[in-house]
Design a protein around this motif. Sequence first.
Motif, mmCIF file in Angstrom:
data_model
loop_
_atom_site.group_PDB
_atom_site.id
_atom_site.type_symbol
_atom_site.label_atom_id
_atom_site.label_comp_id
_atom_site.label_asym_id
_atom_site.label_seq_id
_atom_site.Cartn_x
_atom_site.Cartn_y
_atom_site.Cartn_z
ATOM 1 N N GLY A 21 30.342 34.643 5.622
ATOM 2 C CA GLY A 21 29.888 35.878 5.325
ATOM 3 C C GLY A 21 30.394 35.633 3.593
ATOM 4 N N ILE A 22 29.361 36.315 2.773
ATOM 5 C CA ILE A 22 29.291 36.621 1.580
ATOM 6 C C ILE A 22 29.467 38.109 1.121
ATOM 7 C CG2 ILE A 22 28.425 36.273 -0.871
ATOM 8 C CD1 ILE A 22 29.194 33.593 0.514
ATOM 9 N N THR A 55 25.233 30.655 4.882
ATOM 10 C CA THR A 55 25.872 31.851 4.235
ATOM 11 C C THR A 55 25.032 33.083 4.078
ATOM 12 O OG1 THR A 55 24.664 30.949 2.291
ATOM 13 C CG2 THR A 55 27.056 30.371 2.407
ATOM 14 N N LEU A 56 25.582 34.117 4.778
ATOM 15 C CA LEU A 56 24.913 35.377 4.772
ATOM 16 C C LEU A 56 25.487 36.432 4.195
ATOM 17 C CD1 LEU A 56 24.006 35.081 8.751
ATOM 18 C CD2 LEU A 56 22.532 34.595 6.763
ATOM 19 N N PHE A 57 24.804 37.448 3.353
ATOM 20 C CA PHE A 57 25.465 38.401 2.683
ATOM 21 C C PHE A 57 25.697 39.538 3.666
ATOM 22 C CE2 PHE A 57 24.201 36.213 -0.804
ATOM 23 C CZ PHE A 57 24.919 36.715 -1.963
ATOM 24 N N ILE A 58 26.980 40.231 3.685
ATOM 25 C CA ILE A 58 27.129 41.168 4.588
ATOM 26 C C ILE A 58 27.302 42.626 3.690
ATOM 27 C CG2 ILE A 58 28.753 39.978 6.075
ATOM 28 C CD1 ILE A 58 31.304 40.906 4.962
ATOM 29 N N ILE A 67 30.756 42.413 10.340
ATOM 30 C CA ILE A 67 31.801 41.388 10.703
ATOM 31 C C ILE A 67 32.118 41.476 12.042
ATOM 32 C CG2 ILE A 67 34.296 40.769 10.489
ATOM 33 C CD1 ILE A 67 34.203 41.352 7.450
ATOM 34 N N SER A 68 32.084 42.870 12.530
ATOM 35 C CA SER A 68 32.185 42.927 14.150
ATOM 36 C C SER A 68 31.299 42.376 14.767
ATOM 37 C CB SER A 68 32.480 44.525 14.278
ATOM 38 O OG SER A 68 33.516 44.969 13.726
ATOM 39 N N PHE A 69 29.904 42.507 14.335
ATOM 40 C CA PHE A 69 28.772 42.002 15.070
ATOM 41 C C PHE A 69 28.714 40.488 15.098
ATOM 42 C CE2 PHE A 69 24.466 39.808 14.346
ATOM 43 C CZ PHE A 69 23.900 40.200 15.555
ATOM 44 N N PHE A 70 29.112 39.749 13.835
ATOM 45 C CA PHE A 70 29.190 38.306 14.057
ATOM 46 C C PHE A 70 30.328 37.901 15.093
ATOM 47 C CE2 PHE A 70 27.223 38.701 9.589
ATOM 48 C CZ PHE A 70 26.186 38.266 9.872
ATOM 49 N N ILE A 76 27.417 32.769 17.373
ATOM 50 C CA ILE A 76 27.914 32.483 16.295
ATOM 51 C C ILE A 76 29.404 31.859 16.104
ATOM 52 C CG2 ILE A 76 28.022 33.665 13.834
ATOM 53 C CD1 ILE A 76 25.749 35.346 14.519
ATOM 54 N N ASP A 77 29.610 31.110 15.249
ATOM 55 C CA ASP A 77 30.966 30.816 14.774
ATOM 56 C C ASP A 77 31.117 31.361 13.550
ATOM 57 O OD1 ASP A 77 33.404 29.511 14.510
ATOM 58 O OD2 ASP A 77 32.510 27.616 13.973
#
Length: 207
Positions: A21-22, A55-58, A67-70, A76-77
């Motif tokens: 996450g970014i 890399t995914l922007f949160i 973050i909770s979703f991921f 998803i790791d």
Amino acid sequence: PKTGTFVSDSLGLPQERHVCGILHSLGEAVIGNIIHDGTMFAGVREKSEDNDTSTLFISNKTPEIDISFFLQNSGIDFAGVIVFDAQGFEKATYLAGKFPNLKIVCLNYSYKTFQETPPNLYGVFNDDFAGAYQMTEYLISRGRKQIGFLSLEIADENYHDRLLGYRCALQNNQLKYDESHIVELPENQRSPNHLGNGKVGAEKLLA
């Protein structure tokens, strides 16, 4: 109708996806236009791709929801979150406390109270004191004696450390510290980008 169980060596189902996450207050659309942040993000993305990680922007407003979703998604790791924002320290500290098993990394900007943060909050920082010291000493080695210092008028440890490094280099080389050689741009005089700030500051130094 009856249903059965299908057995196969491979059905081409997607494998577990590695994600980093970014977090940046201005988001993906703007980060590339910020010289230092954009350069750092390009390096993080390149290294992530080398390690088969996306890399995914949160969301900056509600990062805990993303973050909770991921973390709850079995496909998803989620490796952690990298914080690029100079103003993101409080949010990073909050996230580290809320998700104690997740790595949160603050990049580039150091903070005075960093040692007091949760153990899962990490940092990769520039040594701004040493950088300013080395730049000043290099100019001195080239015969320069009147060396200006351009910065921003901002309550930030990193900018303060740069000024300390500059002053220390002058002192160690028996050069006088002169307030007239210092320009710290207040917020109402700043340009939208760093190159613009450099131009405004240089004009003030040379006036």
